[in-house]
Design a protein around this motif. Sequence first.
Motif, PDB file in Angstrom:
ATOM      1  N   ASP A 334       0.865  -1.183   0.000  1.00 49.05           N
ATOM      2  CA  ASP A 334       0.000   0.000   0.000  1.00 49.05           C
ATOM      3  C   ASP A 334       0.897   1.227   0.000  1.00 49.05           C
ATOM      4  OD1 ASP A 334      -2.251   1.590   0.062  1.00 49.05           O
ATOM      5  OD2 ASP A 334      -2.392   1.543   2.256  1.00 49.05           O
ATOM      6  N   ALA A 335       1.695   1.358  -1.043  1.00 51.57           N
ATOM      7  CA  ALA A 335       2.707   2.413  -1.107  1.00 51.57           C
ATOM      8  C   ALA A 335       2.073   3.800  -1.011  1.00 51.57           C
ATOM      9  CB  ALA A 335       3.503   2.296  -2.400  1.00 51.57           C
ATOM     10  N   PRO A 336       2.592   4.672  -0.133  1.00 54.21           N
ATOM     11  CA  PRO A 336       2.027   6.011   0.017  1.00 54.21           C
ATOM     12  C   PRO A 336       2.434   6.965  -1.096  1.00 54.21           C
ATOM     13  CG  PRO A 336       3.883   5.738   1.492  1.00 54.21           C
ATOM     14  CD  PRO A 336       3.658   4.404   0.850  1.00 54.21           C
ATOM     15  N   PHE A 337       3.455   6.607  -1.851  1.00 50.09           N
ATOM     16  CA  PHE A 337       3.908   7.454  -2.958  1.00 50.09           C
ATOM     17  C   PHE A 337       4.506   6.571  -4.044  1.00 50.09           C
ATOM     18  CE2 PHE A 337       6.888   7.975   0.721  1.00 50.09           C
ATOM     19  CZ  PHE A 337       7.870   7.082   0.309  1.00 50.09           C
ATOM     20  N   ARG A 338       4.608   7.147  -5.241  1.00 50.36           N
ATOM     21  CA  ARG A 338       5.228   6.420  -6.349  1.00 50.36           C
ATOM     22  C   ARG A 338       6.734   6.338  -6.153  1.00 50.36           C
ATOM     23  NH1 ARG A 338       5.171   8.177 -11.364  1.00 50.36           N
ATOM     24  NH2 ARG A 338       4.863  10.376 -10.876  1.00 50.36           N
ATOM     25  N   SER A 339       7.324   7.428  -5.686  1.00 50.86           N
ATOM     26  CA  SER A 339       8.748   7.452  -5.373  1.00 50.86           C
ATOM     27  C   SER A 339       9.006   8.679  -4.504  1.00 50.86           C
ATOM     28  CB  SER A 339       9.610   7.516  -6.643  1.00 50.86           C
ATOM     29  OG  SER A 339       9.378   8.730  -7.341  1.00 50.86           O
ATOM     30  N   ALA A 340      10.138   8.665  -3.818  1.00 47.81           N
ATOM     31  CA  ALA A 340      10.524   9.812  -3.005  1.00 47.81           C
ATOM     32  C   ALA A 340      12.035   9.807  -2.881  1.00 47.81           C
ATOM     33  CB  ALA A 340       9.867   9.757  -1.624  1.00 47.81           C
ATOM     34  N   GLY A 341      12.600  10.990  -2.663  1.00 51.75           N
ATOM     35  CA  GLY A 341      14.043  11.077  -2.542  1.00 51.75           C
ATOM     36  C   GLY A 341      14.456  12.270  -1.699  1.00 51.75           C
ATOM     37  N   PHE A 342      15.601  12.130  -1.043  1.00 49.64           N
ATOM     38  CA  PHE A 342      16.152  13.183  -0.200  1.00 49.64           C
ATOM     39  C   PHE A 342      17.615  13.364  -0.575  1.00 49.64           C
ATOM     40  CE2 PHE A 342      18.372  14.341   3.841  1.00 49.64           C
ATOM     41  CZ  PHE A 342      17.842  15.622   3.975  1.00 49.64           C
ATOM     42  N   GLY A 343      18.037  14.618  -0.728  1.00 48.20           N
ATOM     43  CA  GLY A 343      19.424  14.863  -1.077  1.00 48.20           C
ATOM     44  C   GLY A 343      19.750  16.336  -1.102  1.00 48.20           C
ATOM     45  N   PRO A 568      -4.865  -8.883 -26.750  1.00 45.05           N
ATOM     46  CA  PRO A 568      -3.619  -8.228 -27.167  1.00 45.05           C
ATOM     47  C   PRO A 568      -2.726  -7.784 -26.023  1.00 45.05           C
ATOM     48  CG  PRO A 568      -5.444  -6.686 -27.291  1.00 45.05           C
ATOM     49  CD  PRO A 568      -6.048  -8.013 -26.907  1.00 45.05           C
ATOM     50  N   LEU A 569      -3.180  -7.957 -24.788  1.00 40.13           N
ATOM     51  CA  LEU A 569      -2.418  -7.467 -23.641  1.00 40.13           C
ATOM     52  C   LEU A 569      -1.824  -8.587 -22.804  1.00 40.13           C
ATOM     53  CD1 LEU A 569      -4.798  -4.579 -22.495  1.00 40.13           C
ATOM     54  CD2 LEU A 569      -2.610  -4.364 -23.695  1.00 40.13           C
ATOM     55  N   VAL A 570      -1.660  -9.759 -23.383  1.00 39.55           N
ATOM     56  CA  VAL A 570      -1.136 -10.906 -22.631  1.00 39.55           C
ATOM     57  C   VAL A 570       0.162 -10.548 -21.918  1.00 39.55           C
ATOM     58  CG1 VAL A 570      -0.093 -13.190 -22.872  1.00 39.55           C
ATOM     59  CG2 VAL A 570      -2.266 -12.693 -24.001  1.00 39.55           C
ATOM     60  N   THR A 571       1.085  -9.909 -22.621  1.00 34.07           N
ATOM     61  CA  THR A 571       2.423  -9.681 -22.063  1.00 34.07           C
ATOM     62  C   THR A 571       2.603  -8.283 -21.479  1.00 34.07           C
ATOM     63  OG1 THR A 571       3.306  -8.972 -24.212  1.00 34.07           O
ATOM     64  CG2 THR A 571       3.418 -11.323 -23.694  1.00 34.07           C
ATOM     65  N   SER A 572       1.548  -7.511 -21.382  1.00 31.77           N
ATOM     66  CA  SER A 572       1.698  -6.111 -20.962  1.00 31.77           C
ATOM     67  C   SER A 572       2.253  -5.953 -19.556  1.00 31.77           C
ATOM     68  CB  SER A 572       0.349  -5.388 -21.068  1.00 31.77           C
ATOM     69  OG  SER A 572      -0.623  -6.002 -20.248  1.00 31.77           O
ATOM     70  N   LEU A 573       2.032  -6.922 -18.699  1.00 30.43           N
ATOM     71  CA  LEU A 573       2.492  -6.833 -17.313  1.00 30.43           C
ATOM     72  C   LEU A 573       3.875  -7.454 -17.084  1.00 30.43           C
ATOM     73  CD1 LEU A 573      -0.572  -7.509 -14.973  1.00 30.43           C
ATOM     74  CD2 LEU A 573       1.153  -5.746 -14.639  1.00 30.43           C
ATOM     75  N   VAL A 574       4.476  -8.022 -18.109  1.00 28.41           N
ATOM     76  CA  VAL A 574       5.759  -8.713 -17.913  1.00 28.41           C
ATOM     77  C   VAL A 574       6.819  -7.758 -17.378  1.00 28.41           C
ATOM     78  CG1 VAL A 574       7.655  -9.888 -19.100  1.00 28.41           C
ATOM     79  CG2 VAL A 574       5.291 -10.502 -19.612  1.00 28.41           C
ATOM     80  N   ALA A 575       6.829  -6.527 -17.891  1.00 27.67           N
ATOM     81  CA  ALA A 575       7.846  -5.573 -17.448  1.00 27.67           C
ATOM     82  C   ALA A 575       7.744  -5.265 -15.959  1.00 27.67           C
ATOM     83  CB  ALA A 575       7.735  -4.283 -18.255  1.00 27.67           C
ATOM     84  N   ALA A 576       6.573  -5.527 -15.359  1.00 20.28           N
ATOM     85  CA  ALA A 576       6.390  -5.273 -13.929  1.00 20.28           C
ATOM     86  C   ALA A 576       6.852  -6.440 -13.069  1.00 20.28           C
ATOM     87  CB  ALA A 576       4.920  -4.969 -13.642  1.00 20.28           C
ATOM     88  N   GLY A 636       7.525 -13.785  -8.289  1.00 22.38           N
ATOM     89  CA  GLY A 636       6.790 -13.331  -7.123  1.00 22.38           C
ATOM     90  C   GLY A 636       5.347 -12.948  -7.391  1.00 22.38           C
ATOM     91  N   TYR A 637       5.069 -12.321  -8.536  1.00 21.96           N
ATOM     92  CA  TYR A 637       3.713 -11.879  -8.889  1.00 21.96           C
ATOM     93  C   TYR A 637       3.052 -11.139  -7.723  1.00 21.96           C
ATOM     94  CZ  TYR A 637       4.023 -15.102 -12.907  1.00 21.96           C
ATOM     95  OH  TYR A 637       4.383 -15.756 -14.062  1.00 21.96           O
ATOM     96  N   ARG A 638       3.793 -10.273  -7.033  1.00 19.39           N
ATOM     97  CA  ARG A 638       3.231  -9.592  -5.869  1.00 19.39           C
ATOM     98  C   ARG A 638       2.311  -8.439  -6.264  1.00 19.39           C
ATOM     99  NH1 ARG A 638       7.678 -11.819  -3.851  1.00 19.39           N
ATOM    100  NH2 ARG A 638       7.590 -12.555  -1.685  1.00 19.39           N
ATOM    101  N   LYS A 639       1.318  -8.224  -5.407  1.00 14.78           N
ATOM    102  CA  LYS A 639       0.302  -7.220  -5.672  1.00 14.78           C
ATOM    103  C   LYS A 639       0.898  -5.818  -5.790  1.00 14.78           C
ATOM    104  CE  LYS A 639      -3.939  -5.234  -3.722  1.00 14.78           C
ATOM    105  NZ  LYS A 639      -4.896  -5.279  -2.595  1.00 14.78           N
ATOM    106  N   GLU A 640       1.948  -5.525  -4.989  1.00 13.13           N
ATOM    107  CA  GLU A 640       2.503  -4.175  -5.010  1.00 13.13           C
ATOM    108  C   GLU A 640       3.078  -3.805  -6.373  1.00 13.13           C
ATOM    109  OE1 GLU A 640       5.399  -6.690  -2.355  1.00 13.13           O
ATOM    110  OE2 GLU A 640       3.247  -6.542  -2.756  1.00 13.13           O
TER     111      GLU A 640
END
Length: 949
Positions: A334-343, A568-576, A636-640
């Motif tokens: 249940d990620a609160p953000f897509r990404s975050a960074g500090f620097g 047509p979307l069989v492989t669309s999730l492979v990159a994830a 893994g096929y994890r939901k996140e």
Amino acid sequence: MRFALAAAFSLVFSAPVLGQETAPPAQPVWAFEESDVPVDPAFRFGVLENGLRYIIRENNRPEGTALVRMQIGSGSLSERDEERGLAHFLEHMAFNGSRRIPEGEMIKLLEREGLAFGADTNASTGFENTSYRLDLPRNDPALLDTALMLMRETASELNLNPDAIDRERGVILAERRDRRNYSQRETEDRFAFLTPGARYIDRFPIGIPEVLEQATADQFREFYAREYVPANTVLMIVGDFETDSVETAIRDHFSDWAAAPLPVEPPVGPIALERAGETDIYLDPALSERVAISRNTAALDEIDTVASRQQNLLRQIGYRVINRRLQRLAQGEDAPFRSAGFGTGTIFEDGRTTNLIVDTADGGWAKGLEAAALTLRTALAFGFSDAEVSEQVARTRAGQENAVSAASTRRNSSLIRAASALIDDGIVPSTPQSSLERFERFAPYITPAAVLAAVRNDAARLDNPMIRFRGRIAPDGGAAALRSSWNELASRKISRPETIAASQFAYTDFGPAGQVLSDEKDADLGIRKIRFANGVMLNLKQTDLSQDRISFRMNVDGGDLLNTRQNPLVTSLVAAMPAGGLGKHSVDELQTILAGRNARITISSGSDTFVSSGTTTGRDLELQLQLLAATLTDPGYRKEAQTRYRRNVTNYFKTLDATPGNALSASLGSILSDADPRFSLQSEKAMKARTFSQLQADISGRLREGALEIALVGDFDPQQAIDLVAATLGALPQREMEFRPYADARQRQFTANRSQRIVTHQGEPDQALLRYTWPTRDDEDLREAQTLELLERVTRLWLQEELREKLGKAYSPTSSNALSGIFPGYGTFSITASVDVSDIEETRAAISRAVNALREHAVDADTLARARQPLLEAYSNALKSNGSWLGLVDRAQSHPEDIARFLKSEDVIKGISAEDVRMMAERYLSEDAAVEVLVLHESKAKHETVSGG
């Protein structure tokens, strides 16, 4: 020093100093003269009597090639108000006539030598410098002499003819038009908010229309004489030439360049270091949501020394630990953000900015900011664990050790970057071995307490910070809500975080090692081809091109050929899938387990196979093979990961028509395929409806049973590699022995509808894009394939010389030749030009004339030679890297014909005549065969009269 706030801007930057113009120093010094970091003795540094500096490094990777760079220490910051844009414009004029080279001849001269414009011949202008680049395809002393002659012509001998300047104006204005988009507008607003009133904000290298349209030749000459002087110039040459001969050649070409005063160093600021409490909301429908919390602080007056490197390492590790915690949250279910960074990054040499940046889904800023802010506060309050610091130390050590193991085969590009870092940032180029030794001596002092102290000392306190929101929709409550949220988070009670225990890697046993069924060696290229009893094919090619580096690629039957018209979307999730980790390890756990190791999960869907590829080392080859086997047997096929995929889909569709290029990419597949779902962008709803459960049902059989071919190229022991593959992939259950033909899936048609299509975008109203696409053929016939490739290169020359230089209508017109190796009979040839909406008809007419000429008249011998020679040089240098070899080795058993094609290609290319090229154009490039796609701003589309096409 780099201006970290501007990381997204494409025109490059580097570093000067705040304040009034000051008297120039007597002579620039090398940074190593003030440093105790030992300089790599393989570099030669020199200064001519006129003040020009040079750096030479003899190196033979890639063998028989060299890189030549000339850097002028002036960019757009050196422009006066009435000169804004001249530094970049002058860079263009370097290709438009000098004392020895007539206008329009420099590029042609280099093409005859095998250097392609753009790929091997280029230049760039930043805020602080202007760089000229020549990549020499062979170590011919005469070619080096030509390169240095051209650099000297550029340095001091440009004609700057008024007529030539006028002819180039259209190209410059076209480049400015093309670069103008939502991203650049956002960058300009961000700079103005963070450092209002700073001089650099008004010195973007592309310039302003008033100057670009009206600047005179006298203004160019004044800037040229003032800034292009020997003391402001550095030559860098790295490659397969003897150092003494290069130094002699530099002296021969540049010693008689008259000395002149070093230009005054331009101001950057003022930089408002105390700026605080300000809030900015910037909205654009193409921008994803982001909140940035920032404070400016003073610059660090540091030179590159052993001590400063140690402190910088402590800071880096601290920032990386904090960002690792933020990454862990982003990868959660249940990620609160897509990404975050500090620097903390530099603002030239005048200041620094500390940023907490949080990227969220639309409307999610409050939740994301809460999680990121509390994570940051917790880290700075309670510090880091031994395990967290050890993880980052392991990564650092691995990087140092890898650099040492590959030191003798460092590539020219790596060494030229080291030379550039000395000039741009004052970073002393030292040997990998000395760097590792210094690291190991210091490693015992890298403790959690030392790391925490370094970060606290470096980062600005985010008290009463600047807050900037960007996105599509303003936050509820506006600026007051942003400020109130931050203030509450800054005072909320926090507690010490729990320590996360590391786990052991769970995939080390795949059963009894597989048995080798066959083992043979290719006679032409020495590729060893092995077949295991379970069907796995292994291809090996030892090289000495990169010491202790092994490139790998695994192909598994299936890929995009599994996509159907019905689905047509069989492989669309492979990159994830990599983000889903493995069954026994989340991706977060794997990042900790693999810290300091050269191994990773990798899988994507290629045209006809699932592909896993990358680079590892001899030490980590076993681990990488274990990861590959685990990816096939226990994904893994994890939901996140599925959730992250859907968020990315949402953002993609929000930018679908934000620029002409985006709009064309989204529409072209459907247009050319008559809306065949396999090649057409599907709806956002359909893409987000895909689940890992569906993916698992659709592809698990292929991953488990499909034909598998893996290639290893590089520095390894063959028997050890065979044994490691036998214990991993070779130990898996029986697989299919051959790749499936997928005959039905290989059917692809080019549209029969030749009417003009109009696509709309929501970018700049004056931006239009014209695209012509012709159907051609597949790549089966080598001679026809190479003739089409030469035709494309001839067309590219015409686009460069006519549409860009003579007409000045397009900055970067392109052509392409794409012959399919997957779909029998299918291929395309295209011409694309980004133009002003007012120039559409003239561009159409020019393209039509060119295509007619290509069909009706054979090109002259010089044009053919200029198209052919860079292609031949590319083949000559093709097998000088492991990556290039991999393209031949990866399917050596399933596609042995690719090797034969490669070996024949040079002779085939040499045998193609101008008449062959003309006949190919006549066969395929008829006007009535092309599909014209015109991309217009939505406000202009309804007024366009269908014509041409």
